[in-house]
Structure formats: structure tokens, C-alpha cells
Design an enzyme around this catalytic site. Structure first.
Site, PDB file in Angstrom:
ATOM      1  N   LYS A  45       0.843  -1.200   0.000  1.00  0.00           N
ATOM      2  CA  LYS A  45       0.000   0.000   0.000  1.00  0.00           C
ATOM      3  C   LYS A  45       0.880   1.253   0.000  1.00  0.00           C
ATOM      4  O   LYS A  45       2.085   1.185   0.225  1.00  0.00           O
ATOM      5  CB  LYS A  45      -0.923   0.003   1.212  1.00  0.00           C
ATOM      6  CG  LYS A  45      -0.202   0.038   2.548  1.00  0.00           C
ATOM      7  CD  LYS A  45      -1.178  -0.048   3.705  1.00  0.00           C
ATOM      8  CE  LYS A  45      -0.435  -0.053   5.049  1.00  0.00           C
ATOM      9  NZ  LYS A  45      -1.361  -0.128   6.191  1.00  0.00           N
ATOM     10  N   ARG A 139     -10.335  -0.611  15.217  1.00  0.00           N
ATOM     11  CA  ARG A 139     -10.246   0.192  13.993  1.00  0.00           C
ATOM     12  C   ARG A 139     -11.319  -0.295  13.031  1.00  0.00           C
ATOM     13  O   ARG A 139     -12.343   0.350  12.866  1.00  0.00           O
ATOM     14  CB  ARG A 139      -8.836   0.083  13.407  1.00  0.00           C
ATOM     15  CG  ARG A 139      -8.573   1.027  12.239  1.00  0.00           C
ATOM     16  CD  ARG A 139      -7.097   1.078  11.880  1.00  0.00           C
ATOM     17  NE  ARG A 139      -6.572  -0.201  11.399  1.00  0.00           N
ATOM     18  CZ  ARG A 139      -5.310  -0.373  11.007  1.00  0.00           C
ATOM     19  NH1 ARG A 139      -4.449   0.641  11.074  1.00  0.00           N
ATOM     20  NH2 ARG A 139      -4.887  -1.541  10.564  1.00  0.00           N
ATOM     21  N   HIS A 167      -5.869  -7.596  13.501  1.00  0.00           N
ATOM     22  CA  HIS A 167      -4.683  -6.736  13.484  1.00  0.00           C
ATOM     23  C   HIS A 167      -4.293  -6.424  14.924  1.00  0.00           C
ATOM     24  O   HIS A 167      -5.147  -6.074  15.742  1.00  0.00           O
ATOM     25  CB  HIS A 167      -4.975  -5.437  12.725  1.00  0.00           C
ATOM     26  CG  HIS A 167      -3.741  -4.678  12.342  1.00  0.00           C
ATOM     27  ND1 HIS A 167      -2.837  -5.135  11.401  1.00  0.00           N
ATOM     28  CD2 HIS A 167      -3.248  -3.491  12.773  1.00  0.00           C
ATOM     29  CE1 HIS A 167      -1.849  -4.270  11.271  1.00  0.00           C
ATOM     30  NE2 HIS A 167      -2.073  -3.265  12.097  1.00  0.00           N
ATOM     31  N   ARG A 226       1.650 -10.723   7.079  1.00  0.00           N
ATOM     32  CA  ARG A 226       1.488  -9.506   6.282  1.00  0.00           C
ATOM     33  C   ARG A 226       2.634  -8.530   6.549  1.00  0.00           C
ATOM     34  O   ARG A 226       2.449  -7.498   7.188  1.00  0.00           O
ATOM     35  CB  ARG A 226       0.158  -8.831   6.614  1.00  0.00           C
ATOM     36  CG  ARG A 226      -1.082  -9.686   6.436  1.00  0.00           C
ATOM     37  CD  ARG A 226      -2.354  -8.850   6.582  1.00  0.00           C
ATOM     38  NE  ARG A 226      -2.408  -8.108   7.807  1.00  0.00           N
ATOM     39  CZ  ARG A 226      -3.145  -8.432   8.872  1.00  0.00           C
ATOM     40  NH1 ARG A 226      -3.892  -9.533   8.848  1.00  0.00           N
ATOM     41  NH2 ARG A 226      -3.149  -7.675   9.947  1.00  0.00           N
ATOM     42  N   TYR A 270      14.669  30.844   6.776  1.00  0.00           N
ATOM     43  CA  TYR A 270      13.480  31.549   7.248  1.00  0.00           C
ATOM     44  C   TYR A 270      13.454  31.678   8.769  1.00  0.00           C
ATOM     45  O   TYR A 270      13.871  30.777   9.506  1.00  0.00           O
ATOM     46  CB  TYR A 270      12.216  30.802   6.818  1.00  0.00           C
ATOM     47  CG  TYR A 270      11.914  30.873   5.348  1.00  0.00           C
ATOM     48  CD1 TYR A 270      11.610  32.083   4.727  1.00  0.00           C
ATOM     49  CD2 TYR A 270      11.908  29.715   4.577  1.00  0.00           C
ATOM     50  CE1 TYR A 270      11.327  32.141   3.367  1.00  0.00           C
ATOM     51  CE2 TYR A 270      11.625  29.752   3.221  1.00  0.00           C
ATOM     52  CZ  TYR A 270      11.336  30.971   2.622  1.00  0.00           C
ATOM     53  OH  TYR A 270      11.044  31.022   1.277  1.00  0.00           O
ATOM     54  N   CYS A 318      13.465  24.504   3.895  1.00  0.00           N
ATOM     55  CA  CYS A 318      12.583  25.222   2.978  1.00  0.00           C
ATOM     56  C   CYS A 318      11.788  24.225   2.131  1.00  0.00           C
ATOM     57  O   CYS A 318      12.000  23.016   2.194  1.00  0.00           O
ATOM     58  CB  CYS A 318      13.403  26.135   2.074  1.00  0.00           C
ATOM     59  SG  CYS A 318      14.545  27.220   2.948  1.00  0.00           S
ATOM     60  N   ASP A 320      11.942  23.620  -1.054  1.00  0.00           N
ATOM     61  CA  ASP A 320      12.725  22.956  -2.094  1.00  0.00           C
ATOM     62  C   ASP A 320      14.212  22.843  -1.765  1.00  0.00           C
ATOM     63  O   ASP A 320      14.970  22.288  -2.565  1.00  0.00           O
ATOM     64  CB  ASP A 320      12.586  23.712  -3.420  1.00  0.00           C
ATOM     65  CG  ASP A 320      11.151  24.062  -3.717  1.00  0.00           C
ATOM     66  OD1 ASP A 320      10.336  23.135  -3.810  1.00  0.00           O
ATOM     67  OD2 ASP A 320      10.840  25.265  -3.821  1.00  0.00           O
TER      68      ASP A 320
END
Length: 379
Positions: A45, A139, A167, A226, A270, A318, A320
Site C-alpha cells: 500500500k 479500527r 490486526h 502480512r 526563514y 525550505c 525545495d
């Protein structure tokens, strides 16, 4: 010792390397812990935890894995379109509106509860299903006390029950209370299985063990395990009963864009959260939080590797780019390779270390790596 692998073009800003030999090693290691008759259901997944679901599934198939698990019907269809013809189990709660897609693509579905089963059954699509039993995770699933609800699913004429699943909530913990809780979950599950068998139901395949349960509870009997994060060789900071000898599959690398000297008393990035106290040589690296580098590791002492030496990330990360203190490293220049996760000759930064700095788990780090990072597959 392993050195940096395949280099992309000189102008490549950042990328992910996937070591298929490490993946094959991990499959072999996990298989070596399985009881006779138990098989791997590979969890791929979230784009195989950021590794590339199509490529990883193809390699796993070649390594003898025949069953796969995903979270959504969309993920499963993408695997079908990539050419994967193995069994695929959708473990998320699929809408009845997508029942036709499940049937069309020959997908198996985990049923969350009796209502979910009823709605799927009413669509008229003939579906193979696994029933989720809630033994304490709270869940998805039906609690063992609701036996009538479980039996009602077996009565659905359009649904063929092929398995039961649960689970575990804390299989990664070696705390005594968590061990007791996990074993109680197992006992509840097996009691439910045996009660159904006693009433003549064919429960199909049983599965409950994710990566840590495989490592810590090899005595639990089931038909499938799993593994997810263990396939990719990136456990988190929790303990395991034994060191499994898994190898990291993924490395994260980027290139230096610029190197400069700045004076004492200057701030970097920043918010001016970092200021120099001495002359400092800084390197700006072409990767940032838009690529999946967690912004919260800013100012935590997080390090990277460059020229096989450690360099501190300084200032705020930042979108990028990020900055390093490379004062102590000679000959750093533009296009040099920086390793954020992975090995650079004599040293290694594992995903576990990276995740610890971000106060999260390896799963989170790997899944957030952005799609603008090319994946390079090493044999």
C-alpha cells in the site's frame, strides 16, 4: 562496504534509490522465520511505502511472493494495470459503489462489519472476501462477541468468505503488558476461528501478523503473514525480540546547489532561527519539505552525509532546499551528492535515525517522499 550507487544526470536535483538486492534479501530473511505452510502476503500500500508499488510488486513476484495487500481499490487497480496477476486483497473499507470494480479486476476485499457485508452483497457483484475480526485494535472489524453478525456474513449469497483477519495493536512492544495484550488478541481470534469451525463454517485462510508480530511472535499459527515495513528494511525505534538482519532498501540523495562562506552573526534561512558564531561554510542542497523531508527536523541536530562525513542541517528546511554546515569538510562544491538516508562508503544514516529526529516512525518518513523524486532501481 557499499558506496553510493547509480548516479542520475549531473543536473538531477534529488532522487530515491531502491536496492532490489536488499529487497530480495529481506524476503528471504522473512521466509526463513515462517512456519511450514505459512506464506507472505506482501503489503504494498501507499506506493509500497514510497518505494514504487509496481516495481516492488514485480520484484516480489519474481522472489516467489504470490499474494499482495493494499489499502484501496485504486491501488489494486494500478497493480493490475502494471501487469500483476497475483491475488490482491484490499484491506481498506471499499465503498459498495466500487463493488463492480472489485469483481471486474478479480480483487478480494476485507469486510469491515456486518453492515458493510450487507451493502456489498446487495450490489449483486460476486465477491471473494475476508472478514475482519476486531480483537482489540478497535479500527475495523467485528468484535468476537458478535458471533451472529459474523455468521450473517457467511449467509450472504454473493459473498464468498475466503479468510479471517485481525490486526494487533502493539506487536512492536516488549513491555510485559503489551505482550499480554497481544497474546490475548491472538487467543480471542483463535477462539473465534474455532467457534466458527465448530459450527461447520469454512473460515478459509487466517492472517494477523504484520512485520513486528512476525519478528516477536513467530509461534502464532496462521496461513499468511502480512509484512510491510520489514520488507523494506526500515523498522522504527521499537524493540524486537531478535535482530532480524534486514537491509534498508531505500536511499534518499540530493545535490549541492551552492557553497558559500558567511560571517559570524549572520542568520540562515526563514525566521532567522539559526545564526553563526564563527565564519561558516554553508552548502545549499536541492531538496526540501515538498520532497518529503520533514520540516520538523529543522533545528533538531539532524545530519546528512557528504563526502562520507556528517554535516549538520542548519536553519529551517525550505520547500525545495535546505542548508548544511560544511565548514569541516574539504572540497565541497556544486553537484556533490548529499545522502539524507542511506550509506556513503564508511558511514550510514538509517531511516530509523532520520525518523527519530522528526519524532515520527519510518513508515511516515518513507510514505511522504514526494512523487517529484525520481526512483532509480538498482539490481
Amino acid at each position: 562496504m557499499t558506496s553510493i550507487g547509480l548516479n542520475p544526470a549531473d543536473d538531477g536535483r534529488a532522487w530515491v534509490e531502491i536496492d532490489m538486492s536488499a529487497l530480495r534479501h529481506n524476503v528471504s530473511t522473512i521466509k526463513g522465520r515462517l512456519a511450514p505452510g505459512c506464506e507472505i502476503m506482501a503489503v504494498v500500500k501507499a506506493d509500497a511505502y514510497g518505494h514504487g508499488a509496481a516495481e516492488i510488486s514485480s520484484q516480489l513476484r519474481q522472489a516467489g511472493v504470490n499474494t499482495f495487500a493494499v489499502a484501496t481499490v485504486g491501488e489494486a487497480i494500478q497493480l493490475r494495470e502494471s501487469g500483476l496477476d497475483s491475488e490482491i486483497l484490499v484491506m481498506g473499507c471499499t465503498s459498495p459503489q466500487d463493488a463492480g470494480l472489485l469483481a471486474e479486476h478479480n480483487l478480494k476485499q476485507v469486510v469491515a462489519d456486518g453492515k458493510h457485508a450487507k451493502l456489498l452483497n446487495e450490489t449483486g457483484s460476486k465477491l471473494a472476501i475476508h472478514i475482519a475480526i476486531d480483537t482489540g485494535m478497535h479500527r475495523l472489524g467485528i468484535e468476537p462477541d458478535n458471533m451472529a453478525e459474523i455468521e450473517g456474513i457467511f449467509a450472504c449469497e454473493n459473498l464468498k468468505v475466503e479468510g479471517l483477519a485481525t490486526h494487533f495493536a502493539a506487536p512492536d512492544s516488549l513491555d510485559e503488558s503489551d505482550i499480554a495484550f497481544t497474546r490475548a488478541q491472538y487467543d480471542k481470534f483463535m477462539d473465534t476461528v474455532n467457534a466458527l469451525k465448530g459450527k461447520g463454517y469454512n473460515v478459509g485462510k487466517l492472517h494477523m501478523q504484520s512485520s513486528y508480530a512476525v519478528l516477536n511472535y513467530p509461534d502464532f499459527k496462521c496461513d499468511f503473514i502480512r509484512p510491510g515495513i520489514s520488507l523494506y528494511g526500515a523498522l522504527h525505534n521499537a524493540s524486537t525480540a531478535k535482530n532480524p538482519g534486514l537491509r534498508p532498501v531505500l536511499s534518499l540523495r540530493a545535490r549541492v546547489a551552492q557553497v558559500r562562506w558567511i560571517k559570524p552573526g549572520e542568520s540562515v534561512s526563514y525566521g532567522r532561527t539559526f545564526s553563526t558564531t564563527r565564519p561558516m561554510k554553508i552548502a545549499t542542497v536541492s531538496i526540501g519539505y515538498a520532497d518529503g523531508v520533514p520540516r520538523q527536523i529543522s533545528g533538531t541536530g539532524a545530519q546528512v552525509l557528504i563526502h562520507s562525513q556528517r554535516a549538520l542541517i542548519i536553519g529551517r528546511i525550505c520547500m525545495d532546499m535546505l542548508m548544511l554546515d560544511v565548514t569541516h569538510i574539504d572540497h565541497v562544491g556544486p553537484l556533490d551528492i548529499v545522502t539524507l538516508i542511506g550509506r556513503d562508503v564508511a558511514d550510514e544514516i538509517r531511516c530509523e535515525e532520520f525518523a527519530m529526529r522528526a519524532d515520527t516512525i519510518t513508515h511516515d518518513v518513507l510514505c511522504r517522499l514526494g512523487q517529484r523524486l525520481p526512483r532509480i532501481y538498482l539490481p
